[in-house]
Design a protein around this motif. Structure first.
Motif, PDB file in Angstrom:
ATOM      1  N   VAL A 114       0.838  -1.198   0.000  1.00 14.26           N
ATOM      2  CA  VAL A 114       0.000   0.000   0.000  1.00 14.26           C
ATOM      3  C   VAL A 114       0.875   1.250   0.000  1.00 14.26           C
ATOM      4  CG1 VAL A 114      -1.901  -1.135   1.182  1.00 14.26           C
ATOM      5  CG2 VAL A 114      -0.165   0.064   2.523  1.00 14.26           C
ATOM      6  N   ARG A 115       0.295   2.306  -0.510  1.00 14.93           N
ATOM      7  CA  ARG A 115       0.955   3.616  -0.499  1.00 14.93           C
ATOM      8  C   ARG A 115      -0.052   4.662  -0.077  1.00 14.93           C
ATOM      9  NH1 ARG A 115       2.816   0.793  -4.753  1.00 14.93           N
ATOM     10  NH2 ARG A 115       1.283   1.623  -6.228  1.00 14.93           N
ATOM     11  N   GLU A 116       0.452   5.790   0.415  1.00 15.01           N
ATOM     12  CA  GLU A 116      -0.417   6.865   0.881  1.00 15.01           C
ATOM     13  C   GLU A 116      -1.421   7.238  -0.219  1.00 15.01           C
ATOM     14  OE1 GLU A 116       2.664   6.482   1.617  1.00 15.01           O
ATOM     15  OE2 GLU A 116       2.519   6.451   3.803  1.00 15.01           O
ATOM     16  N   GLY A 117      -2.676   7.452   0.211  1.00 12.33           N
ATOM     17  CA  GLY A 117      -3.729   7.817  -0.725  1.00 12.33           C
ATOM     18  C   GLY A 117      -4.537   6.629  -1.213  1.00 12.33           C
ATOM     19  N   MET A 118      -4.052   5.413  -0.957  1.00 10.95           N
ATOM     20  CA  MET A 118      -4.787   4.232  -1.393  1.00 10.95           C
ATOM     21  C   MET A 118      -5.951   3.944  -0.453  1.00 10.95           C
ATOM     22  SD  MET A 118      -2.079   1.398  -2.755  1.00 10.95           S
ATOM     23  CE  MET A 118      -1.317   1.564  -4.373  1.00 10.95           C
ATOM     24  N   ARG A 119      -6.964   3.306  -1.032  1.00 11.18           N
ATOM     25  CA  ARG A 119      -8.139   2.895  -0.265  1.00 11.18           C
ATOM     26  C   ARG A 119      -8.123   1.372  -0.138  1.00 11.18           C
ATOM     27  NH1 ARG A 119     -12.352   4.923   1.921  1.00 11.18           N
ATOM     28  NH2 ARG A 119     -14.427   3.965   1.879  1.00 11.18           N
ATOM     29  N   VAL A 120      -8.333   0.873   1.098  1.00  9.73           N
ATOM     30  CA  VAL A 120      -8.172  -0.556   1.376  1.00  9.73           C
ATOM     31  C   VAL A 120      -9.425  -1.134   2.009  1.00  9.73           C
ATOM     32  CG1 VAL A 120      -6.835  -2.284   2.649  1.00  9.73           C
ATOM     33  CG2 VAL A 120      -5.679  -0.287   1.678  1.00  9.73           C
ATOM     34  N   LEU A 121      -9.811  -2.327   1.518  1.00  8.95           N
ATOM     35  CA  LEU A 121     -10.869  -3.120   2.146  1.00  8.95           C
ATOM     36  C   LEU A 121     -10.234  -4.323   2.816  1.00  8.95           C
ATOM     37  CD1 LEU A 121     -13.859  -4.036   2.590  1.00  8.95           C
ATOM     38  CD2 LEU A 121     -13.670  -5.214   0.376  1.00  8.95           C
ATOM     39  N   GLU A 122     -10.560  -4.535   4.088  1.00  2.74           N
ATOM     40  CA  GLU A 122     -10.131  -5.738   4.795  1.00  2.74           C
ATOM     41  C   GLU A 122     -11.349  -6.623   5.038  1.00  2.74           C
ATOM     42  OE1 GLU A 122      -7.788  -6.940   8.897  1.00  2.74           O
ATOM     43  OE2 GLU A 122      -9.368  -5.412   8.989  1.00  2.74           O
ATOM     44  N   VAL A 123     -11.219  -7.908   4.738  1.00  2.00           N
ATOM     45  CA  VAL A 123     -12.277  -8.883   5.008  1.00  2.00           C
ATOM     46  C   VAL A 123     -11.816  -9.745   6.182  1.00  2.00           C
ATOM     47  CG1 VAL A 123     -13.565 -10.857   4.127  1.00  2.00           C
ATOM     48  CG2 VAL A 123     -13.100  -8.893   2.636  1.00  2.00           C
ATOM     49  N   GLY A 124     -12.524  -9.636   7.310  1.00  2.00           N
ATOM     50  CA  GLY A 124     -12.147 -10.361   8.522  1.00  2.00           C
ATOM     51  C   GLY A 124     -11.482  -9.444   9.522  1.00  2.00           C
ATOM     52  N   THR A 125     -12.254  -8.639  10.241  1.00  2.00           N
ATOM     53  CA  THR A 125     -11.689  -7.662  11.177  1.00  2.00           C
ATOM     54  C   THR A 125     -10.980  -8.335  12.344  1.00  2.00           C
ATOM     55  OG1 THR A 125     -13.573  -6.226  10.643  1.00  2.00           O
ATOM     56  CG2 THR A 125     -12.213  -5.606  12.537  1.00  2.00           C
ATOM     57  N   GLY A 126     -11.572  -9.434  12.844  1.00  4.41           N
ATOM     58  CA  GLY A 126     -10.968 -10.105  14.000  1.00  4.41           C
ATOM     59  C   GLY A 126     -10.835  -9.152  15.173  1.00  4.41           C
ATOM     60  N   THR A 127      -9.664  -9.085  15.756  1.00  8.94           N
ATOM     61  CA  THR A 127      -9.439  -8.210  16.915  1.00  8.94           C
ATOM     62  C   THR A 127      -9.429  -6.732  16.546  1.00  8.94           C
ATOM     63  OG1 THR A 127      -7.033  -8.230  16.648  1.00  8.94           O
ATOM     64  CG2 THR A 127      -8.008  -9.990  18.006  1.00  8.94           C
ATOM     65  N   GLY A 128      -9.220  -6.426  15.263  1.00  7.72           N
ATOM     66  CA  GLY A 128      -9.107  -5.040  14.829  1.00  7.72           C
ATOM     67  C   GLY A 128      -7.678  -4.565  14.680  1.00  7.72           C
ATOM     68  N   TRP A 129      -6.706  -5.404  15.061  1.00  6.77           N
ATOM     69  CA  TRP A 129      -5.308  -4.976  15.031  1.00  6.77           C
ATOM     70  C   TRP A 129      -4.836  -4.657  13.612  1.00  6.77           C
ATOM     71  CZ3 TRP A 129      -0.407  -8.354  14.955  1.00  6.77           C
ATOM     72  CH2 TRP A 129       0.724  -7.563  15.146  1.00  6.77           C
ATOM     73  N   ASN A 130      -5.138  -5.528  12.661  1.00  7.69           N
ATOM     74  CA  ASN A 130      -4.699  -5.292  11.281  1.00  7.69           C
ATOM     75  C   ASN A 130      -5.329  -4.021  10.718  1.00  7.69           C
ATOM     76  OD1 ASN A 130      -3.062  -6.736   9.126  1.00  7.69           O
ATOM     77  ND2 ASN A 130      -4.953  -6.371   8.012  1.00  7.69           N
ATOM     78  N   ALA A 131      -6.626  -3.827  10.993  1.00  6.84           N
ATOM     79  CA  ALA A 131      -7.299  -2.604  10.550  1.00  6.84           C
ATOM     80  C   ALA A 131      -6.674  -1.379  11.207  1.00  6.84           C
ATOM     81  CB  ALA A 131      -8.790  -2.679  10.870  1.00  6.84           C
TER      82      ALA A 131
END
Length: 389
Positions: A114-131
């Motif tokens: 990823v680079r600044e300005g990119m938009r990201v979708l995460e599937v599987g929030t879990g604890t929320g740490w990755n998000a």
């Protein structure tokens, strides 16, 4: 919804971040320092003990030092059992949500590119740490995370707010993506998938990427797959390395479906012999077993080994009641093969093994996947050398 295996150890000698060499990219150092995993863990966790393979309960109230040590170690941590139906301190039956190993999280974020300005979708929030890591790096308004479990969703939102981070966290079925937030530059999946949903492809800009653990029902194995979305809406890309994740909930394999396959063993099955050994079917974590799943589609495989002298390998067709079983006994040079139904599953397994050997026993990174409206196709070296999976 995360769980995985990519090395590591529960002792201090390999504790995170000393085990991060080769995983943590320089551009992620500040985020990992500012957003520690411990902020997202509940008071009761189950840390994976690498030498024994057991999940060990650790309570912050009872053992705060041990809890902190586990939170900082390079091991996966289970945070939910049995889709939330489990209670008590002992491990449940099936782990259904967790915090991944820090080295795995770092490696996947590196590969997400990823680079600044990119938009990201995460599937599987879990604890929320990755998000939280993504939000720290890109800004909360650039990150959407979808979680299917309502209780897990609320805990993640609470943890993110406590950490001062504000990605959009959605309670929903991540297999459908989140079209309201599209288009995305990157999609990252933190659960093992067996079929890449077309919804994900449709929500990514051409040239964007989807990073997901992917595998077949042949085994529990997943390989990290990086797909690049094309102008025509299809996507293709290589497998990067072996991982192991909890499966996307609507793509789990229900083993009860095979109860009617073998009403009586061996019944009317055809009997033959084979020269293949149990070892030649591949270890749980090696490339060969993964490739066998690519070459023998719509097949579930499991090995029962009740004692050290005998093992039985089972193969079940997902689309019919065809099955095969191979009995391996110590000292028996040619194991006994049983096959039943119109599909000769063991013949396909032997053919797949011969093919892999004839190709020079290619490594995982020579394989890839193409996904489109016509389904999924695996390939060796080039998308032109493909077959359906």
């Amino acid at each position: 919804m995360k769980a995985d295996r990519e090395g590591g150890c529960a002792n201090d000698e390999l504790a995170w971040p000393r085990a991060s060499a080769g995983h943590l990219a320089p551009e992620w150092v500040d985020s990992f320092a500012a957003v520690p995993r411990a902020l997202f863990l509940s008071d009761l966790i189950w840390a994976h003990d690498m030498p024994t393979g057991r999940s060990v309960p650790v309570s912050r109230d009872v053992d705060p030092v041990g809890w902190q040590r586990a939170a900082e170690a390079n091991v996966p941590i289970v945070t939910q059992w049995d889709d939330g139906q489990h209670a008590g301190t002992s491990p449940g039956t099936v782990p259904t949500s967790s915090a991944s190993m820090p080295s795995v999280v770092a490696g996947m974020l590196r590969d997400l590119d990823v680079r600044e300005g990119m938009r990201v979708l995460e599937v599987g929030t879990g604890t929320g740490w990755n998000a939280g890591l993504l939000a720290h790096r890109l800004g909360g308004d650039q990150v959407v995370s979808v979680e299917i479990d309502a209780a897990v969703t609320e805990r993640a939102r609470t943890a993110l707010t406590r950490a001062g981070l504000d990605p959009e966290v959605v309670h929903g079925d991540g297999a459908r993506g989140w079209p309201k937030g599209a288009p995305y530059d990157r999609v990252i999946i933190t659960a093992g998938v067996r079929t890449v949903p077309l919804d994900w492809l449709q929500q990514v800009r051409p040239g964007g990427a989807i990073l997901t653990p992917w595998g077949t029902h042949y085994s529990d194995q997943d390989a990290l797959l990086r797909l690049t979305v094309r102008e025509d809406g299809s996507a293709a890309g290589p497998f990067l390395r072996m991982v192991e994740f909890m499966k996307l909930r609507n793509q789990r394999l229900d083993w009860n479906r095979f109860r009617e396959h073998v009403p009586q063993f061996p019944g009317d099955a055809d009997v033959s012999r084979t020269r293949l050994t149990l070892a030649e079917l591949g270890d749980r974590y090696d490339t060969l077993r993964f490739v066998m799943g690519l070459r023998v589609p719509d097949c579930a495989h499991v090995v029962n080994q009740p004692d050290t002298g005998t093992a039985k390998a089972w193969f079940f067709d997902l689309l019919s009641r065809s099955w095969a079983a191979v009995v391996f006994r110590d000292g028996e040079p040619e194991p006994t093969v049983y096959q039943s139904g119109p599909r000769r599953l063991w013949d396909e397994v032997e053919s797949a093994h011969r093919w892999w050997t004839a190709c020079g026993s290619p490594d995982l990174t020579r394989f890839g996947l193409t996904v489109g409206r016509d389904g999924q196709r695996a390939w060796l070296d080039d998308p032109g050398n493909s077959w359906p999976v």
